[in-house]
Design an enzyme around this catalytic site. Structure first.
Site, PDB file in Angstrom:
ATOM      1  N   GLN A  44     -18.011  -7.428  -2.222  1.00  0.00           N
ATOM      2  CA  GLN A  44     -17.039  -8.071  -3.113  1.00  0.00           C
ATOM      3  C   GLN A  44     -16.540  -9.411  -2.577  1.00  0.00           C
ATOM      4  O   GLN A  44     -15.705 -10.055  -3.197  1.00  0.00           O
ATOM      5  CB  GLN A  44     -15.880  -7.125  -3.437  1.00  0.00           C
ATOM      6  N   HIS A  89       0.845  -1.205   0.000  1.00  0.00           N
ATOM      7  CA  HIS A  89       0.000   0.000   0.000  1.00  0.00           C
ATOM      8  C   HIS A  89       0.882   1.257   0.000  1.00  0.00           C
ATOM      9  O   HIS A  89       0.591   2.218  -0.703  1.00  0.00           O
ATOM     10  CB  HIS A  89      -0.905   0.028   1.242  1.00  0.00           C
ATOM     11  N   ASP A 146      -3.472  -7.396  -8.232  1.00  0.00           N
ATOM     12  CA  ASP A 146      -4.836  -7.709  -8.665  1.00  0.00           C
ATOM     13  C   ASP A 146      -4.996  -7.164 -10.083  1.00  0.00           C
ATOM     14  O   ASP A 146      -5.706  -6.177 -10.314  1.00  0.00           O
ATOM     15  CB  ASP A 146      -5.846  -7.089  -7.696  1.00  0.00           C
ATOM     16  N   SER A 179      -2.644  -8.340   2.262  1.00  0.00           N
ATOM     17  CA  SER A 179      -3.159  -8.306   3.640  1.00  0.00           C
ATOM     18  C   SER A 179      -3.427  -9.723   4.139  1.00  0.00           C
ATOM     19  O   SER A 179      -3.340 -10.010   5.327  1.00  0.00           O
ATOM     20  CB  SER A 179      -4.450  -7.490   3.687  1.00  0.00           C
TER      21      SER A 179
HETATM   22  O1  PAF Z   1      -7.954  -3.999  -3.868  1.00  0.00           O
HETATM   23  C1  PAF Z   1      -8.642  -3.681  -2.877  1.00  0.00           C
HETATM   24  O2  PAF Z   1      -8.148  -3.461  -1.765  1.00  0.00           O
HETATM   25  C2  PAF Z   1     -10.153  -3.562  -3.058  1.00  0.00           C
HETATM   26  O3  PAF Z   1     -10.620  -4.481  -3.985  1.00  0.00           O
HETATM   27  C3  PAF Z   1     -10.600  -2.135  -3.408  1.00  0.00           C
HETATM   28  C4  PAF Z   1     -10.064  -1.685  -4.755  1.00  0.00           C
HETATM   29  C5  PAF Z   1     -10.166  -1.165  -2.324  1.00  0.00           C
HETATM   30  C6  PAF Z   1     -12.137  -2.089  -3.486  1.00  0.00           C
HETATM   31  O4  PAF Z   1     -12.721  -2.481  -2.288  1.00  0.00           O
END
Ligand code: PAF
Length: 282
Positions: free
Chosen positions: A61, A37, A152, A188
């Site tokens: 999600q 991050h 991702d 994470s």
């Molecule tokens: O990649 C992530 O952490 C999540 O999929 C996101 C883009 C913050 C959406 O919840």
């Protein structure tokens, strides 16, 4: 760093920044922050006047309720990490009602078929959930640039498609995968692995690196066989999928064409923790 705990405080903050003509860089997250991050914020810091992040564990999600429940949450620690990093000017912590004013339900998105590949097959509804939360966050934060990790890769492609289709004036910037010293892609979810398993999981990166080499000389069918053999010989690990796809359509390929770019994608279950990784091949 300002901590904005609802949409009203965020709105006031954004209005002030826009009046001052500030260029906003935004990196949304689900918390449990790590160096991956921080690499997003570092990229954002270089290209914007102001860096905003958000932490929201988005329920829509997750297709697996157990995964949602087990998702690591420690907002106080995340705030401490952000303050210490001095990379972020404001953190938005949305209330569930900010994102889902009525029902906690995702909207449906058409991403020209990108949603039907890989993670779309394994996690039905996942990309509708991602699109819903990211679109809502974009409309509230109104960033000029938004940053997402290439770990991702499918999510990154889908967000680019959503922005194009909704005609949002936001540049989407992909940031290279941040890896631990042993090559393991930071996530994470790694928090749920013991040190021993983290060491075992380096085989994912090692295998992708070999695939990159094999790709120069070996057929895709043979590469797949070799990868299967590697993981069949591993204890505590199960290969969910490995494939090579066209980087722009994300469709699996078994035949290489000269004018296309390819990427290897892999998902491995390590002690019930789902680890995802990918590597550009040519
Ligand atoms: O990649 C992530 O952490 C999540 O999929 C996101 C883009 C913050 C959406 O919840």
């Amino acid at each position: 760093m300002e901590v904005l705990k609802n949409k009203k405080t965020l709105q006031d903050f954004i209005e002030r920044q826009k009046e001052m003509g500030k260029k906003i860089g935004f990196a949304p997250t689900m918390g449990a922050l790590h160096k991956g991050h921080l690499s997003l914020y570092e990229a954002a810091r270089k290209e914007n006047d102001l860096v905003i992040s958000s932490i929201f564990v988005n329920p829509t999600q997750f297709n697996n309720p157990e995964d949602l429940e087990k998702y690591p949450r420690d907002t106080d620690n995340d705030i401490a990490i952000l303050k210490n990093s001095e990379l972020v000017d404001a953190l938005y912590l949305p209330q569930v009602e900010d994102i889902y004013p009525e029902k906690t339900e995702s909207k449906h998105y058409d991403y020209d078929g990108l949603e039907n590949e890989m993670e779309g097959k394994s996690r039905p509804g996942h990309f509708d959930g991602v699109g819903t939360v990211v679109e809502e966050l974009f409309r509230k934060v109104q960033p000029d640039n938004a940053y997402f990790g290439e770990k991702d890769f499918q999510q990154l492609a889908i967000i680019r498609k959503m922005v194009e289709k909704k005609k949002l004036l936001i540049n989407i910037i992909g940031v290279p995968i941040y890896r631990a010293e042993n090559g393991l892609a930071l996530s994470s979810r790694n928090q749920r692995l013991t040190d021993e398993r983290k060491e075992d999981a380096k085989i994912i990166f090692d295998t992708l690196s070999k695939v990159k080499d094999w790709f120069k000389t070996t057929s895709i069918a043979e590469i797949k066989e070799k990868v299967n053999t590697v993981f069949n010989n591993q204890q505590n690990m199960e290969l969910e999928y490995f494939l090579i796809a066209d980087e722009s359509t994300l469709q699996e390929t078994n035949q290489r064409e000269d004018d296309k770019s390819y990427r290897a994608f892999i998902v491995v279950d390590v002690d019930s923790v789902r680890l995802i990784d990918n590597m550009h091949l040519d």
